[in-house]
Design a protein around this motif. Structure first.
Motif, PDB file in Angstrom:
ATOM      1  N   GLY A  16      -2.484   5.085 -17.155  1.00  0.00           N
ATOM      2  CA  GLY A  16      -2.405   3.823 -16.431  1.00  0.00           C
ATOM      3  C   GLY A  16      -3.104   3.899 -15.086  1.00  0.00           C
ATOM      4  N   LYS A  17      -3.620   2.769 -14.630  1.00  0.00           N
ATOM      5  CA  LYS A  17      -4.353   2.733 -13.369  1.00  0.00           C
ATOM      6  C   LYS A  17      -3.440   2.587 -12.165  1.00  0.00           C
ATOM      7  CE  LYS A  17      -8.765   0.907 -15.028  1.00  0.00           C
ATOM      8  NZ  LYS A  17      -9.767  -0.179 -14.864  1.00  0.00           N
ATOM      9  N   LEU A  18      -2.253   2.014 -12.328  1.00  0.00           N
ATOM     10  CA  LEU A  18      -1.374   1.726 -11.199  1.00  0.00           C
ATOM     11  C   LEU A  18      -0.046   2.446 -11.342  1.00  0.00           C
ATOM     12  CD1 LEU A  18      -1.847  -2.160 -10.959  1.00  0.00           C
ATOM     13  CD2 LEU A  18      -3.171  -0.388  -9.789  1.00  0.00           C
ATOM     14  N   ASP A  19       0.580   2.779 -10.189  1.00  0.00           N
ATOM     15  CA  ASP A  19       1.934   3.302 -10.233  1.00  0.00           C
ATOM     16  C   ASP A  19       2.925   2.148 -10.016  1.00  0.00           C
ATOM     17  OD1 ASP A  19       1.948   2.735  -7.521  1.00  0.00           O
ATOM     18  OD2 ASP A  19       2.036   4.816  -6.858  1.00  0.00           O
ATOM     19  N   LYS A  20       4.200   2.458  -9.955  1.00  0.00           N
ATOM     20  CA  LYS A  20       5.216   1.411  -9.848  1.00  0.00           C
ATOM     21  C   LYS A  20       5.165   0.666  -8.517  1.00  0.00           C
ATOM     22  CE  LYS A  20       8.866   4.611  -8.328  1.00  0.00           C
ATOM     23  NZ  LYS A  20      10.211   5.152  -8.649  1.00  0.00           N
ATOM     24  N   TYR A  21       4.451   1.229  -7.537  1.00  0.00           N
ATOM     25  CA  TYR A  21       4.314   0.575  -6.236  1.00  0.00           C
ATOM     26  C   TYR A  21       3.041  -0.262  -6.143  1.00  0.00           C
ATOM     27  CZ  TYR A  21       7.737   4.216  -5.171  1.00  0.00           C
ATOM     28  OH  TYR A  21       8.831   5.050  -5.198  1.00  0.00           O
ATOM     29  N   GLY A  22       2.267  -0.295  -7.225  1.00  0.00           N
ATOM     30  CA  GLY A  22       1.028  -1.053  -7.224  1.00  0.00           C
ATOM     31  C   GLY A  22      -0.162  -0.310  -6.655  1.00  0.00           C
ATOM     32  N   ARG A  23       0.015   0.982  -6.378  1.00  0.00           N
ATOM     33  CA  ARG A  23      -1.094   1.778  -5.856  1.00  0.00           C
ATOM     34  C   ARG A  23      -2.017   2.199  -7.000  1.00  0.00           C
ATOM     35  NH1 ARG A  23       2.245   6.311  -2.609  1.00  0.00           N
ATOM     36  NH2 ARG A  23       3.053   6.517  -4.744  1.00  0.00           N
ATOM     37  N   HIS A  24      -3.314   2.251  -6.717  1.00  0.00           N
ATOM     38  CA  HIS A  24      -4.285   2.690  -7.704  1.00  0.00           C
ATOM     39  C   HIS A  24      -4.299   4.213  -7.750  1.00  0.00           C
ATOM     40  CE1 HIS A  24      -6.572  -1.215  -8.375  1.00  0.00           C
ATOM     41  NE2 HIS A  24      -5.666  -1.516  -7.459  1.00  0.00           N
ATOM     42  N   LEU A  25      -4.083   4.779  -8.929  1.00  0.00           N
ATOM     43  CA  LEU A  25      -4.039   6.226  -9.109  1.00  0.00           C
ATOM     44  C   LEU A  25      -5.455   6.709  -9.417  1.00  0.00           C
ATOM     45  CD1 LEU A  25      -0.848   6.310 -11.343  1.00  0.00           C
ATOM     46  CD2 LEU A  25      -0.986   6.778  -8.882  1.00  0.00           C
ATOM     47  N   VAL A  26      -6.033   7.480  -8.488  1.00  0.00           N
ATOM     48  CA  VAL A  26      -7.467   7.757  -8.588  1.00  0.00           C
ATOM     49  C   VAL A  26      -7.829   9.195  -8.214  1.00  0.00           C
ATOM     50  CG1 VAL A  26      -8.018   5.362  -8.019  1.00  0.00           C
ATOM     51  CG2 VAL A  26      -7.975   7.074  -6.187  1.00  0.00           C
ATOM     52  N   TYR A  27      -9.022   9.553  -8.645  1.00  0.00           N
ATOM     53  CA  TYR A  27      -9.731  10.697  -8.098  1.00  0.00           C
ATOM     54  C   TYR A  27     -10.709  10.121  -7.086  1.00  0.00           C
ATOM     55  CZ  TYR A  27      -7.836  13.009 -12.211  1.00  0.00           C
ATOM     56  OH  TYR A  27      -6.987  13.484 -13.165  1.00  0.00           O
ATOM     57  N   LEU A  28     -10.714  10.672  -5.888  1.00  0.00           N
ATOM     58  CA  LEU A  28     -11.551  10.164  -4.804  1.00  0.00           C
ATOM     59  C   LEU A  28     -12.719  11.108  -4.555  1.00  0.00           C
ATOM     60  CD1 LEU A  28     -12.012   8.228  -2.334  1.00  0.00           C
ATOM     61  CD2 LEU A  28     -10.538   9.788  -1.032  1.00  0.00           C
ATOM     62  N   LYS A  38     -17.325   5.820 -12.145  1.00  0.00           N
ATOM     63  CA  LYS A  38     -16.993   5.838 -10.723  1.00  0.00           C
ATOM     64  C   LYS A  38     -17.310   4.482 -10.106  1.00  0.00           C
ATOM     65  CE  LYS A  38     -17.890  10.794 -10.222  1.00  0.00           C
ATOM     66  NZ  LYS A  38     -18.755  11.817  -9.592  1.00  0.00           N
ATOM     67  N   TYR A  39     -16.402   4.036  -9.217  1.00  0.00           N
ATOM     68  CA  TYR A  39     -16.572   2.746  -8.553  1.00  0.00           C
ATOM     69  C   TYR A  39     -16.742   2.978  -7.054  1.00  0.00           C
ATOM     70  CZ  TYR A  39     -14.592   1.109 -12.966  1.00  0.00           C
ATOM     71  OH  TYR A  39     -14.351   0.875 -14.292  1.00  0.00           O
ATOM     72  N   THR A  40     -17.772   2.393  -6.501  1.00  0.00           N
ATOM     73  CA  THR A  40     -18.027   2.531  -5.068  1.00  0.00           C
ATOM     74  C   THR A  40     -17.017   1.703  -4.274  1.00  0.00           C
ATOM     75  OG1 THR A  40     -20.386   2.910  -5.424  1.00  0.00           O
ATOM     76  CG2 THR A  40     -19.715   2.186  -3.230  1.00  0.00           C
ATOM     77  N   VAL A  41     -16.443   2.321  -3.254  1.00  0.00           N
ATOM     78  CA  VAL A  41     -15.465   1.643  -2.399  1.00  0.00           C
ATOM     79  C   VAL A  41     -15.820   1.886  -0.941  1.00  0.00           C
ATOM     80  CG1 VAL A  41     -13.591   1.776  -4.080  1.00  0.00           C
ATOM     81  CG2 VAL A  41     -13.903   3.641  -2.443  1.00  0.00           C
ATOM     82  N   ILE A 100      -4.806   3.244  -2.526  1.00  0.00           N
ATOM     83  CA  ILE A 100      -5.043   4.286  -3.523  1.00  0.00           C
ATOM     84  C   ILE A 100      -4.112   5.471  -3.288  1.00  0.00           C
ATOM     85  CG2 ILE A 100      -7.438   3.623  -3.929  1.00  0.00           C
ATOM     86  CD1 ILE A 100      -8.286   6.016  -2.169  1.00  0.00           C
ATOM     87  N   ARG A 101      -3.698   6.091  -4.366  1.00  0.00           N
ATOM     88  CA  ARG A 101      -2.899   7.321  -4.327  1.00  0.00           C
ATOM     89  C   ARG A 101      -3.689   8.396  -5.049  1.00  0.00           C
ATOM     90  NH1 ARG A 101      -0.559  11.647  -4.538  1.00  0.00           N
ATOM     91  NH2 ARG A 101       1.685  11.984  -4.303  1.00  0.00           N
ATOM     92  N   LEU A 102      -4.019   9.483  -4.349  1.00  0.00           N
ATOM     93  CA  LEU A 102      -4.821  10.535  -4.944  1.00  0.00           C
ATOM     94  C   LEU A 102      -4.028  11.281  -6.008  1.00  0.00           C
ATOM     95  CD1 LEU A 102      -6.449   9.798  -2.404  1.00  0.00           C
ATOM     96  CD2 LEU A 102      -7.008  12.221  -2.155  1.00  0.00           C
ATOM     97  N   LEU A 103      -4.586  11.342  -7.201  1.00  0.00           N
ATOM     98  CA  LEU A 103      -3.918  11.984  -8.329  1.00  0.00           C
ATOM     99  C   LEU A 103      -3.817  13.500  -8.155  1.00  0.00           C
ATOM    100  CD1 LEU A 103      -5.528  10.026 -11.311  1.00  0.00           C
ATOM    101  CD2 LEU A 103      -3.062  10.190 -10.852  1.00  0.00           C
ATOM    102  N   LEU A 120     -18.115   6.739  -0.515  1.00  0.00           N
ATOM    103  CA  LEU A 120     -16.868   6.880  -1.264  1.00  0.00           C
ATOM    104  C   LEU A 120     -16.954   6.268  -2.657  1.00  0.00           C
ATOM    105  CD1 LEU A 120     -14.288   5.983   1.527  1.00  0.00           C
ATOM    106  CD2 LEU A 120     -15.177   8.242   0.912  1.00  0.00           C
ATOM    107  N   GLN A 121     -16.347   6.978  -3.608  1.00  0.00           N
ATOM    108  CA  GLN A 121     -16.200   6.480  -4.969  1.00  0.00           C
ATOM    109  C   GLN A 121     -14.813   6.840  -5.481  1.00  0.00           C
ATOM    110  OE1 GLN A 121     -19.717   8.745  -6.338  1.00  0.00           O
ATOM    111  NE2 GLN A 121     -20.491   6.802  -7.156  1.00  0.00           N
ATOM    112  N   ILE A 122     -14.286   6.001  -6.362  1.00  0.00           N
ATOM    113  CA  ILE A 122     -13.016   6.317  -7.005  1.00  0.00           C
ATOM    114  C   ILE A 122     -13.215   6.342  -8.515  1.00  0.00           C
ATOM    115  CG2 ILE A 122     -11.560   5.410  -5.168  1.00  0.00           C
ATOM    116  CD1 ILE A 122     -11.150   2.881  -6.894  1.00  0.00           C
ATOM    117  N   GLN A 123     -12.339   7.078  -9.181  1.00  0.00           N
ATOM    118  CA  GLN A 123     -12.421   7.240 -10.624  1.00  0.00           C
ATOM    119  C   GLN A 123     -11.007   7.274 -11.184  1.00  0.00           C
ATOM    120  OE1 GLN A 123     -13.747  11.164 -12.009  1.00  0.00           O
ATOM    121  NE2 GLN A 123     -15.219  10.133 -13.336  1.00  0.00           N
ATOM    122  N   TYR A 124     -10.779   6.553 -12.260  1.00  0.00           N
ATOM    123  CA  TYR A 124      -9.469   6.508 -12.897  1.00  0.00           C
ATOM    124  C   TYR A 124      -9.391   7.535 -14.023  1.00  0.00           C
ATOM    125  CZ  TYR A 124      -9.048   2.002 -10.489  1.00  0.00           C
ATOM    126  OH  TYR A 124      -8.998   1.021  -9.543  1.00  0.00           O
TER     127      TYR A 124
END
Length: 267
Positions: free
Chosen positions: A98-110, A28-31, A53-56, A90-94
């Protein structure tokens, strides 16, 4: 013979050990919170760099698509997400894809104060389970929450036929479609010939799910909770922590003799 038995025992031990899932999700990464785009998309700072970020595994109604009117519960979903993000830790987790979608958003669990926000959005009917990516680590968890929200007809499930049963997104029916009129994309007024899903008025004497303006989002103990919420808080409140709920009844620091009821989600 002893050596043979030793090998047999080792093989059986390997089968009995739990499956190792350490690499299924990242650390998990603190954001830090920056802004909410809509119910499933937000902007945060990771190492002082702003990322979107885009919530998975979730899908919420649209409010930003210029080709479509604001969909029912889109604004509410965005506000609910903001409620978790603005003052929470807040923390995010991959996931393992892949970490990114085609729009460059980070795909994460928040996570907010340790809670999986993706699941909370589904749990209270602000989002449906939806995915087009291979990242599905928490899929079963969210599916269970979705089934519960659907049975209780919470939010998006309160409108018959609204959640698309054949794929992603939501379905409009011209005969009963709720219509939103807006002065801007952030302020919404519901005008409909059908009766909207109303929010139960706050009832004094019962635990609340609503954040009190000016109160700290993170509360240390029940003394602090009762200072701002004399009757306690429910598990859908942004300040809820499991240490407040030792009897595991979905209420923290609650008034004596109170039993949890579903309407408290909106209290």
């Amino acid at each position: 013979m002893k050596l043979f038995k030793f090998f047999i025992a080792m093989i059986l031990l390997l089968f009995l050990l739990p499956e190792h899932k350490g690499e299924a999700v990242s650390s998990k990464y603190t954001v830090k919170y920056v802004s909410v785009v809509d119910g499933d998309t937000a902007v945060v700072k990771l190492n002082n760099k702003a990322i979107k970020i885009r919530l998975l595994l979730i899908d919420t109604p649209e409010s930003k698509d210029p080709r479509k009117p604001v969909q029912p519960y889109a604004i509410e979903a965005a506000r609910y997400l903001e409620n978790y993000m603005r003052y929470g830790k807040l923390q995010i987790q991959y996931d393992n894809g892949g970490k990114l979608d085609k729009y460059g958003r980070h795909l994460v669990y928040l996570y907010s104060n340790g809670k999986l926000v993706n699941n909370e959005m589904v749990r209270y009917g602000y989002a449906r389970v939806g995915y087009i990516y291979s990242q599905r680590y928490y899929l079963n968890v969210l599916k269970k929450s979705e089934n519960n929200a659907k049975q209780k007809r919470l939010k998006i499930w309160s409108i018959k036929g609204y959640v698309n049963p054949y794929g992603e997104g939501f379905v409009y029916k011209t005969s009963s479609k709720p219509t939103y009129t807006t002065t801007n994309r952030n302020v919404t007024r519901l005008t409909s010939t059908t009766k909207p899903n109303t929010t139960t008025p706050s009832r004094k004497g019962y635990p609340t799910s609503r954040y009190k303006s000016g109160a700290p989002r993170v509360l240390a103990n029940c003394t602090e909770v009762k200072k701002y919420y004399p009757y306690g808080i429910t598990d859908s409140h942004v300040s809820y922590q499991t240490k407040f709920d030792r009897d595991h009844d979905r209420m923290g620091c609650e008034a004596p003799g109170v039993q949890y009821q579903s309407w408290m989600v909106n209290n």
